[in-house]
Design a protein around this motif. Sequence first.
Motif, short mmCIF file in Angstrom:
data_model
loop_
_atom_site.label_atom_id
_atom_site.label_comp_id
_atom_site.label_asym_id
_atom_site.label_seq_id
_atom_site.Cartn_x
_atom_site.Cartn_y
_atom_site.Cartn_z
N THR A 163 -7.20 -4.98 8.47
CA THR A 163 -6.09 -4.06 8.32
C THR A 163 -5.82 -3.81 6.85
O THR A 163 -6.13 -4.65 6.00
CB THR A 163 -4.79 -4.61 8.96
OG1 THR A 163 -4.37 -5.77 8.23
CG2 THR A 163 -5.00 -4.97 10.41
N PHE A 164 -5.26 -2.64 6.55
CA PHE A 164 -4.75 -2.36 5.21
C PHE A 164 -3.58 -1.40 5.32
O PHE A 164 -3.43 -0.71 6.33
CB PHE A 164 -5.84 -1.79 4.29
CG PHE A 164 -6.34 -0.43 4.68
CD1 PHE A 164 -5.73 0.73 4.19
CD2 PHE A 164 -7.43 -0.28 5.53
CE1 PHE A 164 -6.18 2.00 4.55
CE2 PHE A 164 -7.90 0.98 5.89
CZ PHE A 164 -7.27 2.12 5.40
N THR A 165 -2.74 -1.38 4.32
CA THR A 165 -1.60 -0.47 4.30
C THR A 165 -1.91 0.70 3.38
O THR A 165 -2.25 0.51 2.20
CB THR A 165 -0.33 -1.19 3.79
OG1 THR A 165 -0.04 -2.26 4.69
CG2 THR A 165 0.84 -0.23 3.74
N CYS A 166 -1.84 1.88 3.92
CA CYS A 166 -2.06 3.10 3.13
C CYS A 166 -0.71 3.49 2.51
O CYS A 166 0.24 3.80 3.22
CB CYS A 166 -2.59 4.23 4.02
SG CYS A 166 -2.75 5.81 3.15
N ASP A 167 -0.65 3.49 1.17
CA ASP A 167 0.59 3.85 0.49
C ASP A 167 0.49 5.20 -0.20
O ASP A 167 1.15 5.46 -1.21
CB ASP A 167 1.00 2.76 -0.51
CG ASP A 167 -0.10 2.44 -1.51
OD1 ASP A 167 -1.15 3.13 -1.47
OD2 ASP A 167 0.08 1.52 -2.32
N ASP A 168 -0.35 6.10 0.36
CA ASP A 168 -0.48 7.44 -0.22
C ASP A 168 0.74 8.31 0.06
O ASP A 168 0.88 9.39 -0.53
CB ASP A 168 -1.74 8.12 0.33
CG ASP A 168 -3.01 7.48 -0.20
OD1 ASP A 168 -2.90 6.67 -1.15
OD2 ASP A 168 -4.09 7.75 0.34
N CYS A 169 1.59 7.88 1.00
CA CYS A 169 2.83 8.60 1.29
C CYS A 169 3.88 7.60 1.73
O CYS A 169 3.55 6.42 1.98
CB CYS A 169 2.60 9.70 2.33
SG CYS A 169 2.54 9.08 4.04
N PRO A 170 5.13 8.01 1.89
CA PRO A 170 6.19 7.05 2.26
C PRO A 170 6.04 6.42 3.65
O PRO A 170 6.76 5.47 3.95
CB PRO A 170 7.47 7.90 2.20
CG PRO A 170 7.14 9.01 1.25
CD PRO A 170 5.70 9.32 1.49
N ASN A 171 5.14 6.93 4.47
CA ASN A 171 4.97 6.33 5.80
C ASN A 171 4.44 4.90 5.74
O ASN A 171 4.72 4.08 6.62
CB ASN A 171 4.02 7.18 6.65
CG ASN A 171 4.68 8.42 7.21
OD1 ASN A 171 5.87 8.41 7.50
ND2 ASN A 171 3.92 9.50 7.35
N ARG A 201 -0.99 7.98 10.68
CA ARG A 201 -0.21 9.04 11.31
C ARG A 201 -0.72 10.43 10.95
O ARG A 201 -0.68 11.35 11.77
CB ARG A 201 1.27 8.93 10.89
CG ARG A 201 1.95 7.66 11.36
CD ARG A 201 3.43 7.68 11.02
NE ARG A 201 4.05 6.38 11.24
CZ ARG A 201 5.32 6.11 11.01
NH1 ARG A 201 6.12 7.07 10.53
NH2 ARG A 201 5.81 4.91 11.23
N CYS A 202 -1.17 10.60 9.72
CA CYS A 202 -1.61 11.93 9.30
C CYS A 202 -3.05 12.22 9.73
O CYS A 202 -3.52 13.34 9.63
CB CYS A 202 -1.49 12.08 7.78
SG CYS A 202 -2.66 11.06 6.85
N GLY A 203 -3.77 11.19 10.18
CA GLY A 203 -5.15 11.38 10.60
C GLY A 203 -6.16 11.29 9.47
O GLY A 203 -7.37 11.42 9.71
N LYS A 204 -5.69 11.04 8.26
CA LYS A 204 -6.60 10.98 7.11
C LYS A 204 -7.71 9.97 7.31
O LYS A 204 -8.88 10.23 6.99
CB LYS A 204 -5.81 10.63 5.85
CG LYS A 204 -6.67 10.27 4.65
CD LYS A 204 -5.81 9.83 3.47
CE LYS A 204 -6.69 9.38 2.30
NZ LYS A 204 -5.88 8.94 1.14
#
Length: 340
Positions: A283-291, A311-314
């Motif tokens: 697992t990793f946390t994507c911090d590219d946006c506030p989500n 959530r964004c599908g990136k």
Amino acid sequence: MANFIGIDVGSVTTKVVLIDQKENILFDTYLRTEGGPIQAIQRAFRQLYEQLGEVEVAGVGTTGSGRRLAGIMVGADIVKNEITAHAVAARWVEPKVGTVIDIGGQDSKIIFFQNGVPIGFNMNTVCAAGTGSFLDHQAVRLGIPIEQFGEYALKSTNPIKIAGRCGVFAESDLIHKQQMGYKKEDLIAGLCLALVGNYLANVARGRKIEPVVLFQGGVAANVGMRAAFEQRLGMEIVVPGPFKVMGALGAALLAKRNYERRRQPSKFRGAASIASFTCIPRTFTCDDCPNNCEVNEVYIAGELVSRWGSRCGKWNNLNLSSADRSENRWGTGLKISRSS
């Protein structure tokens, strides 16, 4: 002849069933998950391969709390929730089923039927009293093998009243009554009656229990719990032959129906391959946006085979590398959360 596999991965146990085209059970296994669902699944398929070799498989279904991981690992063709799987298996066992009482290692559920069709269900939400793990704990504390727990209850001539509306209170009251010198068989019989009362109040929630009643899940092996249900409900409780693996059986039956409807080749990876490959979840946390999405990945034999949680599908694109997420963005050198 085409065969079908069902896999039920729960928090406490992992079950695998193989059926043939005529829905005969050719293989089944019931294993402790022991906190390692990947290893449990691989042990199950190692058993399958050692007993039957590389069987021809036309469809695979998974269910249970670990159904998504299991589906990715084995190449499942259909992934279903446990209510659906258990309902399908119950109707297969008894077409006139009216109610299913299912008590597993960590959860309890009840499924209501009308004319063989499921019309509703409830699950335990806040109390685990009466589940397999709770009973295991009490058996250890009383110094009795869990396999003999039910037989002790049947020996009782004077069941002791135990406060069973809460797992914590039930254990506390059981300890108090034990210290007063009551016999173990009377304590266990009282506990079974209390836990059945807890189930009817917190899971059935007052809804009428209609026959035929099937009792399934690992706790159905406890004859004391079965007797307590029969005493409280005033009706026969039927424990089906494959009671321990009903979820996996339902998943196999659903896989068969899916194949008969679609007639597409199965994505099954093969028993020998599943038993031996390396499978690592990360697992990793994507911090590219506030989500701050928690993104999950599964690697099989070093290859990324699935990723979800964005959530964004990136991150749905498996060709997109997550290697640069191995360090966080604050420069502390702390590794991201990884499980393996």
